[in-house]
Structure formats: C-alpha cells, structure tokens
Design an enzyme around this catalytic site. Structure first.
Site, PDB file in Angstrom:
ATOM      1  N   ARG A 206       0.845  -1.188   0.000  1.00 17.25           N
ATOM      2  CA  ARG A 206       0.000   0.000   0.000  1.00 17.25           C
ATOM      3  C   ARG A 206       0.884   1.243   0.000  1.00 17.25           C
ATOM      4  O   ARG A 206       1.877   1.312   0.728  1.00 17.25           O
ATOM      5  CB  ARG A 206      -0.922   0.008   1.229  1.00 17.25           C
ATOM      6  CG  ARG A 206      -1.964  -1.108   1.204  1.00 17.25           C
ATOM      7  CD  ARG A 206      -3.061  -0.775   0.185  1.00 17.25           C
ATOM      8  NE  ARG A 206      -4.008  -1.878   0.019  1.00 17.25           N
ATOM      9  CZ  ARG A 206      -3.979  -2.741  -0.979  1.00 17.25           C
ATOM     10  NH1 ARG A 206      -3.032  -2.667  -1.892  1.00 17.25           N
ATOM     11  NH2 ARG A 206      -4.894  -3.691  -1.077  1.00 17.25           N
TER      12      ARG A 206
ATOM     13  N   HIS B 136       1.028  -0.508 -10.252  1.00 15.39           N
ATOM     14  CA  HIS B 136       0.124  -1.273  -9.388  1.00 15.39           C
ATOM     15  C   HIS B 136      -0.336  -2.564 -10.081  1.00 15.39           C
ATOM     16  O   HIS B 136      -1.530  -2.830 -10.247  1.00 15.39           O
ATOM     17  CB  HIS B 136      -1.095  -0.437  -8.989  1.00 15.39           C
ATOM     18  CG  HIS B 136      -1.684  -0.895  -7.680  1.00 15.39           C
ATOM     19  ND1 HIS B 136      -2.171  -0.027  -6.729  1.00 15.39           N
ATOM     20  CD2 HIS B 136      -1.862  -2.140  -7.162  1.00 15.39           C
ATOM     21  CE1 HIS B 136      -2.632  -0.707  -5.682  1.00 15.39           C
ATOM     22  NE2 HIS B 136      -2.440  -1.994  -5.938  1.00 15.39           N
TER      23      HIS B 136
END
Length: 311
Positions: free
Chosen positions: A226, A274
């Site tokens: 994250r 990502h």
C-alpha cells in the site's frame, strides 16, 4: 428462490467479469440473477470494486447478505458507516501467484544486480559476482496470505527470510517476529525489505525517517503493498543520502501516479503501475461464486474482514 447479485463497479469491469462470473456461479448449481442494475430491495449480494465514487449508500439494500470485494485492499469501503453487512476481501490463488512472481522477480533483480548489466556497462568489464542467496537477508513486513506465500518462495531459493507481523505467527522456513521489538530486529537485518502490510491506522507511514534509519545502509525497498505504508519525503531523503540504494514501488498514495511526482524522475526509483497483485477475473470469479454458495448454504464466508483490525 433466485439469488440476486449486483455487480457494483464500472462498465469496463462488468464487460471483463460478466462471462467468468456467470460461468463460476452456474457451476454452483444456484438459481441466480447477476446484473449491473437490480432493484435495491431485491439485492442479496454485491460484488464490489469501485471505479469512481466510493461513498455508496448501502442502507438502500435491505436484504443485503454480504459485500464481496474484488480487491485485496478494502480501505475504500471498510469505513463506510452505511455498510453493516459482512464484508469479504479478495484472496485468490491467481492474485497470490501474481504477487509471488512480482516479489520474487524484483528480489532476484536486486540481489543479482541485474540493472547494471541491462542498462549497460559503458564498455567496462567488471566480473563481480553477487553473493549467494544465503548471504542476502530478506525481510517481509506483513505475514498474511501474500506475505507468507512470498516468504516461502524466497526461502525455497535459499534466502534467509524474516517476517514481521503485529501479532505472533509461526511459518515454517521463516523467522517470525512481532511487536515493536520484533520490528526493530526485522528492519536491522533487511538487505531487501518487502512491504506487504494492509492499509490501517497502525501501519500508515510505518516506513519513516526513524524506521528507515534502522535498515542496513544500502538496503533495497520493495513496496507492492500500500502506498500509505511509506512516508514519501523520508524515503526520497534516504535515497538521496544513500541509506537506501534503490526503491521499487508498485503502490502509491495517489494513483495513477501524477506525472510530476518526484518518484518518476529519481534515478534510484523504479515505478510499476500497481500490477503486483492485480486481480485476475477468472480466479477471482471462482472465489466470489464460492462465497455466494457458502452464504446461501449457511456456511461461513471466506476471507471475512475484521473491522476492528481494519482488514
């Protein structure tokens, strides 16, 4: 009785997920209706992956039995006060395998020093062999499903792997640490540090100036977890000073990463968009269908979120 399943996401994801999700649900033998639009009063389950607004009003679904997330991260929905139904996050073998491959690939890349060969050596012959894996220490912060799988894969290659979690855990082949003292020990032995913690109030900015200083000088940071785990200014300063030799980052506070973000231009940073834990439609659909089957059979749902822990 028909089980009604609302797909609450974007038209693009609906086009991607409708065929495999229909196939997986059909294999359960349930009488179901799956659609992008359903009368709110008839919705039993919501398959959820927000693509824009995340402040949905879940009180409009009076018979909602569960919200089934297509993402491993549930920070965009867990704090929604209107969601009182059970919430399940996505854990599937496709996502896990993708993460293992990303982490293993980038650990080996930095361990072997591949960038120097790939980017060119300017005609200089330097036959410097890297150490063996047994001499390169890897630390993983986060020993959930993904962290455990990555740790085991790296240990199988001969890397000494330490793993840290907030609560004590035991994983064969991994030195498991926990608590504040365990975190300090885990960081102190991290030649390569992998961040795989969830986004919670307790983990935000965990990698900051103080904790970065506890790493061995010249260590490498990989963040496929994250973006909020890292205090960005502190990491950039550590890269500039040489405390951190390189950072390979897959998750960011703002995504897509803005074009003027300093990470793009920094010579010691690799940005990936990502992709480390991208959900695969086929395998994710199997998990969703199994949870719907379990819900209708009165069995416990898989991968339920503990709201007290935040994941």
């Amino acid at each position: 009785m028909t089980t009604n399943i609302l797909f609450l996401s974007t038209p693009k994801r609906w086009a991607e997920y409708e065929p495999p999700l229909t196939h997986a649900l059909a294999a359960t033998g349930l009488d179901f209706r799956l659609a992008e639009e359903l009368p709110a009063a008839e919705v039993d389950y919501i398959v959820y992956a927000p693509g824009g607004a995340t402040d949905h009003d879940f009180t409009q679904f009076p018979r909602l039995k569960a919200v089934l997330s297509l993402w491993a991260g549930i920070e965009t929905v867990i704090e929604n006060p209107t969601l009182t139904a059970p919430l399940a996050r996505m854990v599937d073998h496709g996502l896990t395998q993708g993460m293992v491959e990303w982490v293993t690939g980038h650990v080996l890349r930095h361990h072997l020093g591949m960038d120097a060969h790939i980017l060119g050596q300017n005609g200089i012959w330097e036959p410097i062999a890297p150490p063996l894996a047994r001499d390169r220490r890897v630390t993983i912060l986060g020993l959930g499903t993904l962290g455990t799988a990555c740790g085991r894969a790296l240990a199988s290659l001969g890397f000494p792997v330490s793993g840290w979690s907030r609560n004590p855990k035991t994983v064969e082949g991994i030195t498991c640490l926990s608590g504040p003292d365990g975190l300090k020990q885990a960081l102190s032995t991290a030649d390569i540090l992998v961040l795989l913690l969830p986004d919670t109030p307790a983990t935000r900015d965990l990698l900051n100036a103080q904790t970065i200083a506890q790493l061995p000088q010249g260590s490498v940071v990989l963040n496929p977890g994250r973006g909020t785990l890292i205090e960005d200014a502190a990491l950039l300063a550590a890269l500039d000073s040489g405390q951190i030799a390189h950072a390979t980052l897959d998750a960011f506070r703002i995504e897509p990463l803005p074009a003027d973000d300093p990470y793009w231009a920094h010579p010691k940073v690799t940005v990936t968009p990502h992709i480390a834990s991208e959900t695969r439609a086929t395998t994710a659909s199997e998990v969703i269908a199994e949870n719907v089957r379990r819900g209708e059979a009165g069995e416990p749902l898989l991968h339920l979120v503990d709201r007290a822990l935040g994941y």
